[in-house]
Scaffold this active site. Structure first.
Site, PDB file in Angstrom:
ATOM      1  CG  LEU A 691       4.190  15.203  25.953  1.00 28.40           C
ATOM      2  CD1 LEU A 691       3.204  16.356  25.810  1.00 28.40           C
ATOM      3  CD2 LEU A 691       5.247  15.538  26.980  1.00 28.40           C
ATOM      4  CG  HIS A 692       3.007  12.757  20.256  1.00 31.14           C
ATOM      5  ND1 HIS A 692       1.783  12.628  20.892  1.00 31.14           N
ATOM      6  CD2 HIS A 692       2.749  13.372  19.084  1.00 31.14           C
ATOM      7  CE1 HIS A 692       0.832  13.126  20.125  1.00 31.14           C
ATOM      8  NE2 HIS A 692       1.387  13.595  19.013  1.00 31.14           N
TER       9      HIS A 692
END
Length: 799
Positions: A691-692
DNA sequence: GTTCTAGAAC
DNA sequence: GTTCTAGAAC
């Protein structure tokens, strides 16, 4: 009239007979934006025409200058009286613009529409380039006008009064239409109906039809010649007046208009009620047209189209639209439109009465009823929702809680009704399907502010989801019956041949579902692999879910088509014991190239050259291929936490930390360049694992921004603002993602002024010069900029 | 995610 | 001929 310089007329040919006045008159109303090729179409037909045509052009009708609509009408009427056929060459982009020309049918003429529905970018590029245009619409101004016009485009429908509509979506379609009209001899007529209407996702539809083992009847045969519609097969044919006793409006109305009791059915109506002979029957209210104030005209179109598509695929079912009063406008509109569409009245009809007393008071047996639910899936609120929860008793409330906690607009959820529920015992209802439609009422949550483009999509989704869930229930019933009965039920009895989702019909039993993808479906969704909370979940065998949410993808629904995906691709959200979504379902597999962020996040010490900041929770680094002057990523370090669909309530503090870090870096950049404006958010379906959070400046000034996907991933609802994500987790514990793959292939629009552009280089050249402010919806705390930068009109929220 | 490339669009 | 897109491969 022949001498009128404003009327462009094809010369009579040798031996050509002049038509009797009004006898065979034909009016063809062109529909299309500037640059769509209307005038060229007329000219091409007239050059080769076998009958006399007159082109009425508003741009030149005023002595070579722009004239009025009235002048056009008068010229057209005169030409018809003179035995000519007429082209109405003006944009006619919405119904209001067309209505007066459709009235020319009062002269006895046949009125057709030819829709030049070519891509916006093509119209714009033609308009901008042309010179010597009759309407003086050319050059830079043309793009603005075309853009504005396309935003109010309203495609014609037969119900406006056309006897034939031809849709042209590419040059080849246009050529075919020119050929068709130029070949028309003086006394020839063309078949009535709608031709060439292709769903925008034709590739998808093909897959769907194959998937459902049905073949859609093509508009044209191999030779490209129009096939005369068969009224028993084709749905878009010219409406016939419904004959008495042969109509699909078999409504069981009461003589007393305001009396909702259903004891007074006439004998002619009674044959449609009573025992359903085992035919699965769904009764449903009109979704969103009551308290949610959705326009009933649009809603009735959607209902009829959704029903029509559903019934094309399934024979042995009945659908019943229910409302309380015989004065119901939605019922009468739907009746009228379904008659026009020749929908089989034994399979779909309207019913006046209380949806909770269909059998006891109306003798109408319905196994399943739909509820126009609220997003909390709670009782109360009045209307159908309150009535159904009240009639079904506490057991429906409990059963609903077992299945789902909330519902998002455009979705539905099946709740098996316990056998002790009064609604089950008294009315024979085995399942309730809660449906949530779009809200247009500003007094209610999530109002769409009159955005009917989105609203129609959501309403289509809602009906498709509802019907898909209804279908799923009975597929399993048949399967189970087959198992119980050793003699079995032949495959031909299986209504749902070709679909894959299955249900238990036992209302006290937990729903089970399994799904299978054929290779074509897997290919189609190759670009959008999902983890457990996403659409692909249907491919995962489940043994112990609590509920099934079914959702039709909006790409299919945009054209009002019920999706077979929705039949087979039910979304399965899991609720096991502790109310948490199951993480046990198979996770998305990631390609080698998608692992880079994952490797850095888990081993930052090995990547000191790229890591700008590191904590236990996240790392910060420059995007390797920045899509703007400044573009960094805040990457979570939590293992197995790859995308928004993985997010749960417990991740709230982590996402807050990531947001704060991103905002801090944005502030740092602003000190270096105060002209920048930043937006923080996530991609609905990321390409890279782990997740970014993207922190990206809104100049999009980068050579790495190369294609439509790049642009749309940051400038459509595919991009989820971090502040919205945090708010959703706080409120609902989960995040909704807009994973409609169509978002990434949408036409290119400037993120500030919303103008459309034909390609990436043109868009980029536009945005470097566009002085418009960013749209107001982003000003609600979604932007970070220097206090001194007044360009956005608000102040920084995150410093 | 990018790169490469065929072929469509201009 | 050049520009641009979109799909395949990685």
């Amino acid at each position: 009239m022949d001498c009128d310089p404003n009327i462009h007329q094809s010369p009579p040919r040798q031996g050509e007979e002049v038509l009797d006045q009004g006898k065979m008159g034909l009016v063809v109303i062109l529909v299309g934006a500037p640059g769509s090729g209307k005038s060229t179409f007329c000219n091409d037909v007239m050059v080769a025409a076998r009958r006399p045509w007159v082109r009425v052009c508003q741009d030149t009708i005023g002595n070579g200058k722009q004239g009025t609509k009235l002048q056009c009408q008068m010229s057209a009427t005169a030409a018809l009286k003179d035995g000519k056929s007429v082209f109405i060459d003006r944009c006619n982009i919405d119904q209001e613009q067309r209505v007066d020309f459709v009235k020319l049918s009062e002269t006895g003429a046949d009125v057709h529409a030819v829709v030049l529905d070519l891509p916006a970018k093509l119209c714009i590029s033609r308009s901008v380039k042309r010179s010597g245009h009759e309407g003086k619409l050319q050059g830079g101004r043309a793009a603005v006008v075309v853009n504005r016009m396309l935003q109010k485009k309203e495609l014609p429908k037969l119900c406006e009064g056309f006897s034939r509509i031809t849709f042209c979506q590419n040059e080849s379609d246009v050529k075919d239409a020119v050929k068709t009209y130029s070949a028309l001899g003086p006394s020839d007529t063309l078949p009535a109906g709608v031709f060439g209407e292709k769903s925008k996702e034709s590739k998808v539809q093909l897959g769907i039809m194959k998937f459902l083992k049905k073949v859609e009847k093509p508009d044209k045969d191999d030779s490209g010649k129009d096939i005369i519609p068969d009224e028993h097969v084709t749905h878009d044919i010219i409406p016939r007046p419904a004959s008495v006793g042969n109509t699909c409006t078999m409504e069981l109305e009461n003589k007393n208009e305001d009396d909702v009791s259903m004891n007074d059915n006439s004998s002619s109506q009674r044959s449609f009620i009573g025992d359903n002979h085992g035919v699965p029957t769904l009764a449903f209210p009109s979704i969103s047209t009551a308290d949610f104030q959705f326009d009933i005209e649009k809603a009735s179109d959607i209902i009829v189209d959704s029903v029509s598509d559903f019934l094309k695929r399934f024979n042995n079912v009945r659908l019943v639209l229910v409302d309380l009063s015989v004065k119901s406008k939605i019922l009468s509109l739907v009746r009228e439109k379904s008659t026009k569409k020749h929908i089989d009245s034994s399979k779909f009809f309207t019913f006046v009465g209380d949806i909770t007393q269909l059998y006891t008071r109306g003798k109408l047996k319905c196994n399943v009823i739909a509820n126009a639910a609220n997003w909390r899936l709670r009782p109360g609120g009045g209307g159908v929702n309150a009535a159904i929860f009240k009639a079904a008793g506490k057991s429906l409330e409990n059963a609903t809680k077992e299945c789902a906690e909330t519902l998002s607009p455009g979705n539905s959820v099946v709740v098996p009704l316990p056998s002790n529920s009064p609604l089950h015992l008294r009315e024979g209802v085995t399942h309730v399907i809660h449906v949530l439609g779009p809200n247009m009422n500003p007094q209610r949550p999530n109002c769409l502010n009159n955005d009917y483009i989105e609203g129609c999509k959501v309403l289509c989704n809602a009906y498709s989801s509802l019907f898909a869930n209804f279908a799923s229930i009975f597929k399993d019933q048949i399967r189970n019956e087959s198992k119980r009965n050793s003699s079995g039920i032949s495959d031909s009895h299986n209504l749902f041949e070709g679909t894959t989702s299955t249900y238990s019909h036992d209302s006290d039993q937990k729903i089970k579902q399994e799904g299978h993808y054929n290779s074509e479906k897997n290919k189609k969704y190759k670009g959008f692999p999902y983890s457990h909370a996403s659409k692909d979940k249907v491919s995962i065998p489940h043994e112990d879910h609590g509920y099934v949410q079914s959702e039709a993808p909006s790409d299919v629904l945009a054209s009002n088509k019920i999706s077979s995906n929705s039949m087979s691709r039910a979304i399965v959200d899991c609720k096991i014991g502790n109310n948490k979504r199951s993480a046990e379902v198979r996770k998305r597999t990631w390609g080698a190239w998608a692992q880079a962020l994952h490797d850095i996040a888990l081993n930052p010490e090995k990547h000191k050259d790229v890591v700008m900041e590191m904590s236990d929770a996240f790392v910060v680094l420059n995007d390797m291929y920045p899509k703007a002057k400044k573009h960094i990523l805040v990457v979570s370090r939590l293992q197995g936490f790859d995308c928004l669909a993985d997010v749960q309530q417990e991740h709230l503090s982590l996402l807050k930390k990531m947001h704060s870090a991103g905002a801090k870096w944005a502030d740092r950049f602003l000190r270096e360049d105060s002209s920048l404006i930043f937006r923080l958010g996530y991609h609905s379906v990321p390409s890279m694992r782990q997740l970014h959070l993207h922190v990206i400046s809104q100049d999009f000034d980068s050579t790495h921004l190369k294609n439509k996907k790049h642009w749309n991933s940051f400038n459509t609802s595919f991009f989820r603002d971090s502040t919205d994500v945090l708010e959703e987790i706080e409120k609902h514990g989960v995040v909704t993602v807009n994973d409609d793959e169509k978002l990434l292939t949408k036409e290119l629009r400037c993120h500030k002024c919303c103008s459309a552009h034909p390609n990436i280089p043109r868009l980029k050249s536009h945005i470097t010069n566009c002085k418009a402010p960013l749209p107001t919806h982003l000003h609600d705390g979604k932007l970070v900029y220097a206090p001194s930068n007044c360009a956005s009109g608000t102040s920084s929220n995150l410093s």
